[in-house]
Motif scaffolding. Structure first.
Motif, PDB file in Angstrom:
ATOM      1  N   LEU A  87      45.912  22.415  30.050  1.00 29.26           N
ATOM      2  CA  LEU A  87      46.994  21.808  29.268  1.00 29.26           C
ATOM      3  C   LEU A  87      47.226  20.359  29.685  1.00 29.26           C
ATOM      4  N   ASP A  88      47.280  20.113  31.001  1.00 29.94           N
ATOM      5  CA  ASP A  88      47.490  18.743  31.483  1.00 29.94           C
ATOM      6  C   ASP A  88      46.402  17.809  30.970  1.00 29.94           C
ATOM      7  N   MET A 119      52.843  11.308  23.721  1.00 32.71           N
ATOM      8  CA  MET A 119      52.147  12.372  24.439  1.00 32.71           C
ATOM      9  C   MET A 119      52.849  12.717  25.752  1.00 32.71           C
ATOM     10  N   ILE A 120      53.476  11.736  26.387  1.00 32.67           N
ATOM     11  CA  ILE A 120      54.242  12.034  27.599  1.00 32.67           C
ATOM     12  C   ILE A 120      55.403  12.964  27.260  1.00 32.67           C
ATOM     13  N   ILE A 121      56.112  12.642  26.181  1.00 29.55           N
ATOM     14  CA  ILE A 121      57.248  13.471  25.766  1.00 29.55           C
ATOM     15  C   ILE A 121      56.794  14.868  25.383  1.00 29.55           C
ATOM     16  N   VAL A 122      55.768  14.945  24.535  1.00 29.82           N
ATOM     17  CA  VAL A 122      55.275  16.248  24.089  1.00 29.82           C
ATOM     18  C   VAL A 122      54.729  17.035  25.279  1.00 29.82           C
ATOM     19  N   GLY A 123      54.047  16.361  26.192  1.00 32.91           N
ATOM     20  CA  GLY A 123      53.513  17.029  27.367  1.00 32.91           C
ATOM     21  C   GLY A 123      54.603  17.660  28.211  1.00 32.91           C
ATOM     22  N   SER A 156      53.407  13.347  35.592  1.00 33.86           N
ATOM     23  CA  SER A 156      52.782  12.277  36.374  1.00 33.86           C
ATOM     24  C   SER A 156      51.316  12.116  35.996  1.00 33.86           C
ATOM     25  N   PHE A 157      50.610  13.240  35.800  1.00 35.86           N
ATOM     26  CA  PHE A 157      49.205  13.151  35.420  1.00 35.86           C
ATOM     27  C   PHE A 157      49.059  12.601  34.001  1.00 35.86           C
ATOM     28  N   VAL A 158      49.865  13.110  33.088  1.00 40.66           N
ATOM     29  CA  VAL A 158      49.773  12.665  31.690  1.00 40.66           C
ATOM     30  C   VAL A 158      50.014  11.160  31.605  1.00 40.66           C
ATOM     31  N   ARG A 218      43.719   5.020  30.680  1.00 38.16           N
ATOM     32  CA  ARG A 218      42.916   4.875  29.466  1.00 38.16           C
ATOM     33  C   ARG A 218      43.189   3.538  28.786  1.00 38.16           C
ATOM     34  N   LEU A 219      44.465   3.155  28.714  1.00 37.51           N
ATOM     35  CA  LEU A 219      44.815   1.914  28.033  1.00 37.51           C
ATOM     36  C   LEU A 219      44.353   0.688  28.805  1.00 37.51           C
ATOM     37  N   VAL A 220      44.422   0.740  30.125  1.00 37.70           N
ATOM     38  CA  VAL A 220      43.938  -0.386  30.931  1.00 37.70           C
ATOM     39  C   VAL A 220      42.435  -0.564  30.724  1.00 37.70           C
ATOM     40  N   LEU A 221      41.681   0.530  30.799  1.00 36.51           N
ATOM     41  CA  LEU A 221      40.240   0.456  30.601  1.00 36.51           C
ATOM     42  C   LEU A 221      39.910   0.028  29.177  1.00 36.51           C
ATOM     43  N   LEU A 222      40.683   0.519  28.232  1.00 36.62           N
ATOM     44  CA  LEU A 222      40.456   0.171  26.827  1.00 36.62           C
ATOM     45  C   LEU A 222      40.706  -1.318  26.595  1.00 36.62           C
TER      46      LEU A 222
END
Length: 344
Positions: A288-289, A302-306, A314-316, A323-327
């Motif tokens: 799930l995480d 996604m943080i809220i839904v998670g 913390s993981f989400v 992901r955004l930094v790499l993107l």
């Protein structure tokens, strides 16, 4: 129409959407209902918007709500993160190129337009670079908005179908923290926010509030969360903010790009799910995480839904920020290569 009036009308429309979603027992209805109804109002020509100061208030309150749910168990799992993050990096780098191949081959997109349209996030950067390179920003913007709205709708629905019980809003039942302590969390968050902005991290206001709240809760200084009614109201405002992504678009814009939008959502979600399951098997982290953390876009959503689904916040958050930094690096490097090619 003046900005304050647009904000008030947008929130009124979003509240109607929340009420309808609550009445039909929609999962995460306080988020999804406003997002859908405000998006529909935007497509019908209504000028929807949330004023920037209020956006920051929303992000701070969301960050405090989510940060207070970080537990020592979350920290114990950090040692298993590297495997997951290595696979997330591969997923992030591969997704725009795979998406470019699909969109150019089957949807007749231009190569560069397709690459930027398939990027799983960073709409602001995509739009600014597209504009600077003379690439049309319309389709990347439309597909990004469609992707975030689709994830907001289908992730809670999929969770309920899989047996995870989701109510209309965030889970309640925890004690309410004293207002003095909440004020202290807010003060620390506001102090950290400028630092996060200087570091050019995505969602700096939300992250500063998450870090402040998590620190206070992990050290035992604060026990409890925001009053439940505050968290649910903030959820409605967050949903309304998602819906404003469609402001300025028309039904014609959406229908002409519906097939491409569905293709991008389906492709990026399938890639994320496959890699998430593999990462769960190799790292031992909960599936799930990883599914929520690897979801293609929508950091705040996604943080809220998670959190509502019981995922480790913390993981989400770390996965989406990484992901955004790499993107950002990938998209900037890609745009630089295009610019150099144009000069030659």
């Amino acid at each position: 129409m003046r900005e304050p009036l647009r904000t008030v009308l947008t929130l009124c429309v979003g509240s109607v959407g929340a009420a309808v979603a609550w009445a039909i027992n929609m999962p995460m209805g306080f988020l999804v209902g406003p997002a859908l109804v405000v998006a529909l109002a935007s497509l019908r020509g209504m000028q929807t918007d949330i004023a920037p100061p209020l956006r920051n208030v929303i992000f701070i309150l969301v960050g405090i709500t989510v940060g207070s749910m970080v537990t020592p168990t979350s920290l114990a799992a950090v040692l298993r993160w590297p495997i997951a993050f290595a696979l997330l990096a591969v997923l992030t780098l591969a997704t725009p190129f795979i998406g470019r191949w699909v969109l150019t081959r089957f949807m007749k997109f231009d190569r560069d337009e397709a690459f930027l349209s398939a990027a799983p996030g960073h709409l602001g950067l995509v739009v600014s670079l597209s504009d600077s390179l003379g690439i049309s920003v319309a389709r990347p913007a439309i597909l990004a908005s469609f992707r975030v709205l689709a994830l907001s709708l289908f992730v809670p629905l999929a969770a309920r179908l899989s047996g995870i019980e989701l109510g209309p809003g965030l889970p309640v039942g925890r004690a309410t923290a004293p207002w003095l302590m909440i004020g202290l969390e807010l003060a620390v968050a506001l102090t950290l926010a400028p630092l996060m902005m200087r570091m050019r991290l995505p969602a700096p206001v939300l992250l500063s509030a998450m870090i402040a709240a998590a620190s206070f809760h992990l050290t035992g200084v604060v026990d409890g969360n925001l009053p439940p009614w505050v968290s649910q109201v903030v959820l409605i405002m967050m949903g309304s903010l998602i819906g404003t992504r469609f402001s300025g678009l028309t039904w014609r814009d959406l229908t002409h790009n519906l097939a491409a939008g569905a293709a991008v959502v389906g492709l990026t979600t399938l890639l994320a799910a496959v890699v998430a399951v593999l990462a769960a098997h190799l790292s031992g982290l909960p599936v799930l995480d990883l599914l929520v953390g690897f979801a293609p876009g929508g950091l705040e959503t996604m943080i809220i839904v998670g959190v509502a689904m019981g995922a480790d916040p913390s993981f989400v958050a770390a996965a989406h920020v990484g992901r955004l930094v790499l993107l950002a690096v990938l998209i900037t490097a890609y745009a630089t290569r295009i610019a150099r090619g144009a000069v030659r």
